[in-house]
Structure formats: C-alpha cells, structure tokens
Design an enzyme around this catalytic site. Structure first.
Site, PDB file in Angstrom:
ATOM      1  N   GLU A   1     -10.958   0.587  -4.336  1.00 29.33           N
ATOM      2  CA  GLU A   1     -10.341   1.117  -3.114  1.00 29.33           C
ATOM      3  C   GLU A   1      -9.042   1.827  -3.497  1.00 29.33           C
ATOM      4  O   GLU A   1      -8.786   2.086  -4.654  1.00 29.33           O
ATOM      5  CB  GLU A   1     -10.054  -0.033  -2.139  1.00 29.33           C
TER       6      GLU A   1
ATOM      7  N   ASP B   1       0.825  -1.219   0.000  1.00 28.14           N
ATOM      8  CA  ASP B   1       0.000   0.000   0.000  1.00 28.14           C
ATOM      9  C   ASP B   1       0.855   1.264   0.000  1.00 28.14           C
ATOM     10  O   ASP B   1       0.530   2.257   0.660  1.00 28.14           O
ATOM     11  CB  ASP B   1      -0.940   0.017   1.213  1.00 28.14           C
TER      12      ASP B   1
END
Length: 483
Positions: free
Chosen positions: A222, A19
């Site tokens: 997302e 991430d």
C-alpha cells in the site's frame, strides 16, 4: 533562520498524524496525513489537520488547523469507527488551486477536495471518475486506496492507488486486492478528476511476481507515493512487511519500475545486525510516507507507533543519504530533521526515544493493545482525545531499554533522570547498547516525579544514549536533563 532544535516526533507529542505526504509550497513545507486519536479504537478517526514549518527552520512546526471534515464528503458513511478519512495527498493544479486526494472508508472511491491555499479550509470537489461519469472503484477494479497524486514537469497528472493484503478486514465489502502492485491512472488536468487512461500497472511486483526478482521479500502492499529527482521517477511504497517503506525507480512515470531498496523501517529492520521483526529496535506496525528534497538535503517522512497498539501513530522524519541516484536506508533517530545531533544540555522528554524494547525484544502491534508484561511503551495521561500532555515512557522494568540518538556530549558532565513508580534498582546509561556504562543511577520508589542524578564523563560530538534498567518493579520515565 533556525530557531528551535528539531526532534522526533516533530509535531507535539500529543498529536497523531501518520501517513505523511510532505510538500514544499513557497518557503514552507506542509505535511498532509491521516489523523489518529490517542488510544483510538481504529485508524484515521480524526478529521484532516495540517502542520507546516519554514524550510530553513524544520524544528518550528505550526498548527494550520483542521483543513477538511469527514462530513463534508457527501458519501461519508454514517458509522465513523470503521470508515475514517485515510492517507491523503496534495497537488497544486494548473489553476493555482490546491487539490487534496483522499480515501474515505466504506466508499471504494477516491475523493477530491480543493482550496485556494495549501492549508486553508478545503471544500469537497468531486470523485475521480471515468469519462462516462462512473467513479473509479465502481467498475469492479482492484481496491482503490492510499491515493498518491503527482503532476509531472510536462503538466501531465497521475494518480497511483492500491492495496494488496488479501483477507484484510478492509476488503470485507467484496473488493479485490491489488495483485500486480500499484495501479496508475492518468487524469485530465483541466478538471483534475477525469481519467484519460488506466488503470494500468507500473511494474511494482506483487506477491506472485516477486519471487526470483529484486522485489522478493519487499512486494507491494500500500502507501503509493511518487516523487521525481532529476530525470528519474521514485515510487515510494509500503511493502508486504508493513514496517518498511521501499522505493523503485524508472525513467517513465507509468511503467518499468525497478526495485531500489529500503528507505526506512519503523523497527530499524534492515540495518546491520537487525535482520527481522524479532530483532527490531522499536515496536513495529504499518508505515506510510514519502521523500522530499529541502535546501539540497533529502528526508524521508514516515510514522511510528505508540500506546501498545497500531492506531496511535505519530509523524517522524529522518535525513536520508542520497548518492548517485540511490537512497540508503535511514536510521530511526531522535534528531531527524535537526541537521545534526541535539545539544548536550537541557531537558528532554522521553517521548523522543527512537529505540524502545524489553528484555524479550519488541512486538509487531495490532489494533488490540498488547499486554504490558515486560515491555516499556510510549503513552500519555488521559483518554481518547486529540490534545493532551507530553508523552513519556511507561513500564520501564527489568531489562527495558530506551535509546536516544544523537547528542553532542563533548561538554556534558551531568545527567538527571526524572521518574516515578515502584522500582528499585540501577539505571545504566551507555553510548552503545551493550557497551560499558558511562553512568549509573540508583532508582528508588517514588510516588511523585523525582530526579535522580549522576555525573557522566565527557563523550563525543555524535553520541547515542541508551538507558537500561536492572532491578525490581517498574517506573514511568518522564524526562532527563543533561548539564
């Protein structure tokens, strides 16, 4: 000045930081991300750590230490296993301090920590809130997740959030998925917490709106992230395909975003000849990351999967082509940040493989380890821990392929593979997946790591190496030497 070759993964192979949100502060690039554990039972079980590198030496990464612990958040649920620290992003405030925006599982809120240095010890600061003091996420809005924080040139501050996968276990608390793409809030930069406007939607299509538009097949899931190059805003997100990062552009940070294309896929899906998950060149799962410009070059940061499951994710990055305002999908490589191919001499760990699959292809990974079967995979010795020995490829069996890109092989004359295991057969070394072999190495059973050698003909300046095994049994492929 460059002192080391840059490899993928660019952090040590025992480190698991997915991430990634890269940001340049001064003369260094800092990476903020979640923190998986090797063989972790779930995502994001570690505390936040930070790594950085000089902007002119992207192979020389430094561990900055743990910057924020889960228990520092007053709302941290008692149970860690299902409520980890997820996907942070950082921005420097007008007061010169550094603000870390993050999501804590089990809270529904977006939390903020602050520090005087980009990679110091962050302290809990507060929750993003409406003017009446209610934290966002507590007024029955769609699920707040994966915060992307962005300060524009005019000093306005924007927060982007959202999660669109209905039926996902993360929504078992009764939260609603984001149906219309990413949400945006404008925040008050004087306190970095208070909502001035929002939530609003910026024009990134969800599942219902995508059909018949350029977003079809690439609807929002997302991983919201915003960047600005020139006068154009680039919104980066993970699509409903999960394995890919896509982007959209606008001349406004809060509306009008138009689909731009795929930035990267952790299975190389979308590149010529790789049409879907069945034809992926690597094991696929979710991905999350962002774009950054460093010294006139553009890079996409993202993550790959290892250890036969989704929750052992690692930071990787690629240089990406950017022309006339458009980004073109990057290819997974072993030399992503190196500004060119790797040297055709020296020893390389097999953890830098960028393509890895078995006779029957690859798998889209889940939280449960997939069976070894006929599939090679990246792993490390040891258990569920943060630091350990180098990764390697296990279960190189009949039909298994390990690909490495790219090397300057113009002066390379010999190759040695270091392996161990119960295998008998031939390891074919090619510069194209299905091309003629450039070398053949006979593999024999060995209890200890053993080197098997062959000569290799002079090749080109930007050459891939594909290792394909044909034979009985399987072996651990530890490393290879070029000479």
């Amino acid at each position: 000045m460059k002192t080391k070759q840059a490899l993928n993964p660019y952090m040590p192979s025992w480190e698991y930081v997915p991430d990634a949100e890269p940001h340049v502060v001064g003369d260094r690039v800092y990476v903020y991300g979640s923190h998986d554990l090797f063989n972790g039972l779930n995502f994001c079980l570690g505390d936040y750590v930070c790594w950085s590198a000089p902007v002119d030496d992207l192979g020389n990464w430094r561990y900055e230490g743990c910057i924020f612990k889960r228990e520092q958040d007053p709302a941290a649920p008692r149970i860690r296993l299902t409520n980890g620290l997820a996907a942070p992003d950082m921005v420097q405030g007008p007061d010169g301090r550094f603000y870390l925006y993050y999501f804590m599982g089990g809270t529904k809120m977006i939390s903020v920590a602050v520090c005087d240095k980009p990679a110091g010890k962050y302290e809990f600061y507060g929750y993003v809130k409406y003017s009446d003091g209610t934290p966002i996420g507590k007024k029955n809005e769609p699920f707040q997740f994966d915060p992307g924080i962005f300060m524009d040139d005019d000093g306005k501050l924007y927060l982007y959030t959202g999660f669109a996968l209905a039926g996902n276990p993360i929504l078992l608390d009764g939260s609603k998925p984001t149906e219309h793409g990413a949400m945006c809030f404008e925040l008050d930069p004087s306190d970095m917490l208070t909502v001035l406007t929002g939530p609003g939607y910026i024009g990134i299509a969800g599942d219902k709106e995508a059909p018949g538009t350029p977003y079809e097949g690439h609807a929002f899931l997302e991983a919201s992230s915003m960047r600005k190059f020139g006068d154009t805003y680039y919104f980066i997100y993970s699509s409903k395909n999960s394995h890919e990062l896509c982007y959209a552009t606008s001349d406004n940070p809060t509306s009008g975003f138009q689909y731009g294309g795929i930035l990267v896929s952790n299975g190389d899906i979308g590149l010529p000849g790789v049409t879907d998950v069945k034809h992926a060149k690597n094991y696929t799962g979710n991905t999350h990351g962002s774009l950054i410009e460093i010294n006139g070059k553009y890079y996409i940061f993202y993550h790959r999967h290892s250890n036969r499951k989704q929750s052992s994710r690692q930071a990787v990055a690629e240089e990406i082509r950017f022309e006339n305002g458009k980004f073109y999908q990057a290819e997974m490589t072993s030399c992503g940040l190196n500004a060119g191919p790797l040297e055709g001499k020296g020893t390389y760990s097999t953890c830098i493989a960028c393509n890895l699959y078995g006779k029957n292809g690859t798998r889209f990974l889940s939280m449960i380890k997939h069976p070894k079967g006929g599939y090679p995979y990246l792993t490390q010795d040891g258990g569920d821990r943060e630091e350990g020995p180098d990764q390697y490829i296990a279960n190189m069996c009949d039909g298994a392929v390990a690909g490495f890109k790219y090397f300057d092989l113009t002066g390379t004359k010999g190759i040695c593979v270091n392996v161990k295991g119960r295998a008998s057969g031939t390891l074919y070394i090619r510069t194209e997946e299905k091309g003629a072999p450039a070398a053949k190495i006979e593999i024999r059973p060995s209890k200890a790591v053993t080197g098997f050698k062959a000569s290799i003909k002079a090749l080109g300046r930007k050459q891939a190496l594909f290792f394909t095994f044909e034979g009985k049994g399987s072996f651990d492929f530890i490393s290879f030497q070029l000479s």
